[in-house]
Write a protein that holds these residues in place. Sequence first.
Motif, PDB file in Angstrom:
ATOM      1  N   HIS A  58       0.827  -1.211   0.000  1.00  0.00           N
ATOM      2  CA  HIS A  58       0.000   0.000   0.000  1.00  0.00           C
ATOM      3  C   HIS A  58       0.859   1.258   0.000  1.00  0.00           C
ATOM      4  O   HIS A  58       0.522   2.243  -0.672  1.00  0.00           O
ATOM      5  CB  HIS A  58      -0.928  -0.007   1.222  1.00  0.00           C
ATOM      6  N   ARG A  59       1.950   1.224   0.761  1.00  0.00           N
ATOM      7  CA  ARG A  59       2.834   2.401   0.801  1.00  0.00           C
ATOM      8  C   ARG A  59       3.437   2.674  -0.577  1.00  0.00           C
ATOM      9  O   ARG A  59       3.491   3.827  -1.028  1.00  0.00           O
ATOM     10  CB  ARG A  59       3.942   2.176   1.831  1.00  0.00           C
ATOM     11  N   HIS A  60       3.903   1.628  -1.244  1.00  0.00           N
ATOM     12  CA  HIS A  60       4.505   1.803  -2.570  1.00  0.00           C
ATOM     13  C   HIS A  60       3.460   2.201  -3.622  1.00  0.00           C
ATOM     14  O   HIS A  60       3.765   2.984  -4.525  1.00  0.00           O
ATOM     15  CB  HIS A  60       5.221   0.518  -2.990  1.00  0.00           C
ATOM     16  N   LEU A  61       2.249   1.666  -3.493  1.00  0.00           N
ATOM     17  CA  LEU A  61       1.192   2.070  -4.428  1.00  0.00           C
ATOM     18  C   LEU A  61       0.887   3.560  -4.286  1.00  0.00           C
ATOM     19  O   LEU A  61       0.753   4.285  -5.282  1.00  0.00           O
ATOM     20  CB  LEU A  61      -0.076   1.251  -4.176  1.00  0.00           C
ATOM     21  N   ALA A  62       0.792   4.021  -3.048  1.00  0.00           N
ATOM     22  CA  ALA A  62       0.496   5.440  -2.810  1.00  0.00           C
ATOM     23  C   ALA A  62       1.621   6.320  -3.340  1.00  0.00           C
ATOM     24  O   ALA A  62       1.368   7.390  -3.924  1.00  0.00           O
ATOM     25  CB  ALA A  62       0.283   5.678  -1.316  1.00  0.00           C
ATOM     26  N   ALA A  63       2.860   5.890  -3.164  1.00  0.00           N
ATOM     27  CA  ALA A  63       3.991   6.679  -3.662  1.00  0.00           C
ATOM     28  C   ALA A  63       3.991   6.742  -5.180  1.00  0.00           C
ATOM     29  O   ALA A  63       4.285   7.785  -5.782  1.00  0.00           O
ATOM     30  CB  ALA A  63       5.305   6.095  -3.145  1.00  0.00           C
ATOM     31  N   ALA A  64       3.657   5.625  -5.827  1.00  0.00           N
ATOM     32  CA  ALA A  64       3.647   5.596  -7.294  1.00  0.00           C
ATOM     33  C   ALA A  64       2.616   6.568  -7.857  1.00  0.00           C
ATOM     34  O   ALA A  64       2.844   7.194  -8.895  1.00  0.00           O
ATOM     35  CB  ALA A  64       3.384   4.182  -7.796  1.00  0.00           C
ATOM     36  N   VAL A  65       1.485   6.706  -7.176  1.00  0.00           N
ATOM     37  CA  VAL A  65       0.454   7.643  -7.634  1.00  0.00           C
ATOM     38  C   VAL A  65       0.999   9.058  -7.658  1.00  0.00           C
ATOM     39  O   VAL A  65       0.639   9.866  -8.521  1.00  0.00           O
ATOM     40  CB  VAL A  65      -0.799   7.540  -6.729  1.00  0.00           C
ATOM     41  N   THR A  66       1.908   9.386  -6.740  1.00  0.00           N
ATOM     42  CA  THR A  66       2.484  10.738  -6.686  1.00  0.00           C
ATOM     43  C   THR A  66       3.700  10.895  -7.589  1.00  0.00           C
ATOM     44  O   THR A  66       4.330  11.947  -7.588  1.00  0.00           O
ATOM     45  CB  THR A  66       2.895  11.077  -5.243  1.00  0.00           C
ATOM     46  N   GLY A  67       4.048   9.858  -8.352  1.00  0.00           N
ATOM     47  CA  GLY A  67       5.187   9.957  -9.265  1.00  0.00           C
ATOM     48  C   GLY A  67       6.478   9.409  -8.717  1.00  0.00           C
ATOM     49  O   GLY A  67       7.518   9.505  -9.379  1.00  0.00           O
ATOM     50  N   LYS A  68       6.440   8.843  -7.501  1.00  0.00           N
ATOM     51  CA  LYS A  68       7.649   8.295  -6.890  1.00  0.00           C
ATOM     52  C   LYS A  68       7.511   6.775  -6.816  1.00  0.00           C
ATOM     53  O   LYS A  68       7.093   6.211  -5.807  1.00  0.00           O
ATOM     54  CB  LYS A  68       7.860   8.887  -5.493  1.00  0.00           C
ATOM     55  N   GLY A  69       7.829   6.135  -7.918  1.00  0.00           N
ATOM     56  CA  GLY A  69       7.646   4.699  -8.005  1.00  0.00           C
ATOM     57  C   GLY A  69       8.714   3.924  -7.271  1.00  0.00           C
ATOM     58  O   GLY A  69       9.531   4.470  -6.532  1.00  0.00           O
ATOM     59  N   GLY A  70       8.716   2.627  -7.481  1.00  0.00           N
ATOM     60  CA  GLY A  70       9.685   1.769  -6.824  1.00  0.00           C
ATOM     61  C   GLY A  70       9.517   0.349  -7.301  1.00  0.00           C
ATOM     62  O   GLY A  70       8.771   0.061  -8.240  1.00  0.00           O
ATOM     63  N   ALA A  71      10.227  -0.557  -6.643  1.00  0.00           N
ATOM     64  CA  ALA A  71      10.187  -1.966  -7.016  1.00  0.00           C
ATOM     65  C   ALA A  71      10.038  -2.816  -5.766  1.00  0.00           C
ATOM     66  O   ALA A  71      10.722  -2.580  -4.764  1.00  0.00           O
ATOM     67  CB  ALA A  71      11.447  -2.361  -7.775  1.00  0.00           C
ATOM     68  N   LEU A  72       9.152  -3.779  -5.825  1.00  0.00           N
ATOM     69  CA  LEU A  72       8.971  -4.764  -4.767  1.00  0.00           C
ATOM     70  C   LEU A  72       9.349  -6.132  -5.319  1.00  0.00           C
ATOM     71  O   LEU A  72       8.803  -6.560  -6.344  1.00  0.00           O
ATOM     72  CB  LEU A  72       7.517  -4.785  -4.282  1.00  0.00           C
TER      73      LEU A  72
END
Length: 876
Positions: A18-32
């Motif tokens: 959920h934390r990474h999904l929320a960050a991706a919405v703001t343009g700050k993606g990542g990898a799990l």
Amino acid sequence: MMDHLPLVGRQYELTQVHRHLAAAVTGKGGALLVGGEAGAGKTVLLTAAREAATGLVPVSGRCAGPGETPPFGPWLEVVADLRRQAGCDPDLLPPPFGSAAGDGNAHTVGDLLAGWLVQANQPLLVAIEDIHWADPASLDLLGHLIPRLGRMPVLLLTTYRTDEVHRTHPLWSLLPDWQRAGATRLLLERLTADDVTKLASAALPGVPGTLEFARWLHQRTGGNALFVRELLAEAARVGQVPAWDRSLPQTLQQAIDRSLARLTPEAQSVLQAAAILGERFSYDLLVRVVEVGEGTVTAALEEAVKLQIVRGGGTAREHFAFAHALVREALVNRLIVPRRRRRHARVAEVLLAAPYPDLDAVALHLERAGDPRAVSYLLAAGDRSLRLGALTQAGQHYERALELLPGPDPRRAELLLKRGDVVRVADPERGCAYWEEAIRAAELAGDRPVAVWGRFHIAWLLSVQDDPRSLALMAAVQAEQEELLGDPRYQQLEIDQFGEVAGYPRMAAFHAMALASSGRLTAARALTAEMYARVRPGSGLAHLLQVGCILAWNAGRLDDAARLIVRLGEEQVQRRQFRLATWWEVQRLHLLLFHQADQPADIDGVAERVARWQTIAEGQIGHTLAEGYSLLGPYQFLRGDWDAARVNLLDYLQHHPDPKAIDPLYRWFAACLQVALGDVDGARVSLSDALVGQPEDRPGFDRAKSLVLVYTLGSQLHLAAREPEAARTCLEAIDRWLQHRPQIPQRAHVRLAWAEFHRQAGRISMAGREARQALVLAEEAHDCWQVIRTQRLLCELAAQQARNTEAARHLQAALVLAERCRFPYELALTQLVRARFVPEVRGGADDLTAACDTLARLGAAPALAAARAALKKTQR
């Protein structure tokens, strides 16, 4: 397999999702990176992530199975999925995704794909399952994208089996690398007894004996999530707690077998054929393979979907996938070897009947069927992988084909040739061994084109290694290629390696470079001119233009170099390849900036074109060519726009996701800017990657050119830190390189660095000799920046020896050139030198006032402090 059961025991993992999904919405993606043993619940967690992906477009791809994933296989599915859901046009991508021109480089593909994903203009959840079965090119792409995701609205979620990742598996070393690049690793542990109790209560609400059954279930399964769910499914079907020891399977495999046993014999047969096709399979292909009619296939899939053995879409025409890899493995293992081979043979037959058969899939099924045609298709699949830049996979195809070949087979020579071409970058000596073996095999088979191309590669390798035998071998290979230019087999091998037929001996371009490197510039120019006269438009022209440009630049024929760069840029613009056009226009800008300072209008015009073409290129591929920064950093530094230079040099260097990919010129300019700003420690950091370890004894030509710049500045940093021995080590290393590479154009930098070294040691006479030599070299190269710096140093040295007339002459030359070049920092430094070392020249106070204003605007703290101190003296 009860999909309706709650997800338990994964609170931490869900929080991370959920934390990474929320960050991706703001343009700050990542990898799990989600790992776990078979049956740990990776797919269940992925399903939960998709359900929680509010505001993101979920797209996915799967790796087919061990050895079954084609080059970029899961990414092909991701691209196709995104095209369906968001309408993104993949034609802007190179093959295998689209039709845009590519350079066969996996990193270029990664750059373009990253930009294309951003072009969706909405946040994405990109899920790739089972990366323990990924093809090497897809893993390279993952590694290339992960450091970039922090600035993209993309969450990448991958799954892999920990029980498959052993020390020899590629993921063993890649996973820690990806974590260091910013990825988060989630390892799914087995369920606890409390977790199993919660699941049992959800599956059997209000059923007596559930708690005791749950405790026994945890003990029996060891907490394996899939096993727990399978056994709970058994209990839920009858709505009561079963007789534990008598009716339940002892292992997960037995649980899966019992699930499959509920299928009708017809459905089992259809699903076994589907299992041969892969983890994911298409309805249409399955119908053609099984030959039992659409009705039987549809009924079998409906039955499998109902039993949650297979997952599918809303219509029968869509793709289906097995609910778990273990289910597919169980179906395949039920087939005895002869029957399994016949199944693979049938799949290959159907694939070959298609208008454009998938070479990788055909090769795989023919190989597993034991069909001798597998060798030819492995060779063709290897060639395709090579064109796509999937070098590791190409090598694997060639290696498997070699293993299947009988000893005297005439195809052995070509396979050995291409196997060597694949490994030459990572292991040149091993590549050479393959080429030598290919030559022997080709000569035995009478295959002269393969033998000639083998000698071509060996000659190139010897040239890179400065082997004195290389020139003679190159001349011989060039003559052999001349005789074979019209040979269709020779031409096909050339297309396989270069993508086109040049119409002239390819060896000639490399031969010309080797001649130039050995000091035989006249012969190199003559050979290049001869090839120009023969080249056909679009056929090897770019290669020759590059060679000619390098020769002209290194020989000081800068007008010729500029003309060739213009031709290269124009050719790329005509093809609408603005990425390459921008790169060449940047080279032209640097040429004019450093060597053609008497044409300031041209310099500004070229800078405008760089900016314009870079913008067009970004529109084509969806991202900037310098990872979010302008390519004008060096121009901005020299022309005094230091606010922009800070961004496009210092920020670029600091935030680049792959430091090894940074052009050494930009690293060098970033360090130069930091020195000017007074941040010597920062400059050391900027150069640290290039200065690590012992200096090389004999680097290649291109590497030597960049190392000369880095090590000269490194020597100056050592001098500033009062480390003369370290500075000497740097400079002596460069002198060793120059003995073998006399045509390196930055020799003036080296002599000027030696002059500074001797000056600090108090050897003024020796410093003067080095500085005068530096001036000659800088003027020969039309290197205006170095001319200014050298004239200024000569002025200081002459003033220290009371040779004021000579000092004034050098000073005036530096002032005139700095003004004409419009290099404000260099002009301010020269004005400061005039006030400090030649005070009797009129205008000193005015010079210092102007210098202070310029240096204050730029933020050049060390020089500004010196200028203000000098100005105070003149005002007393």
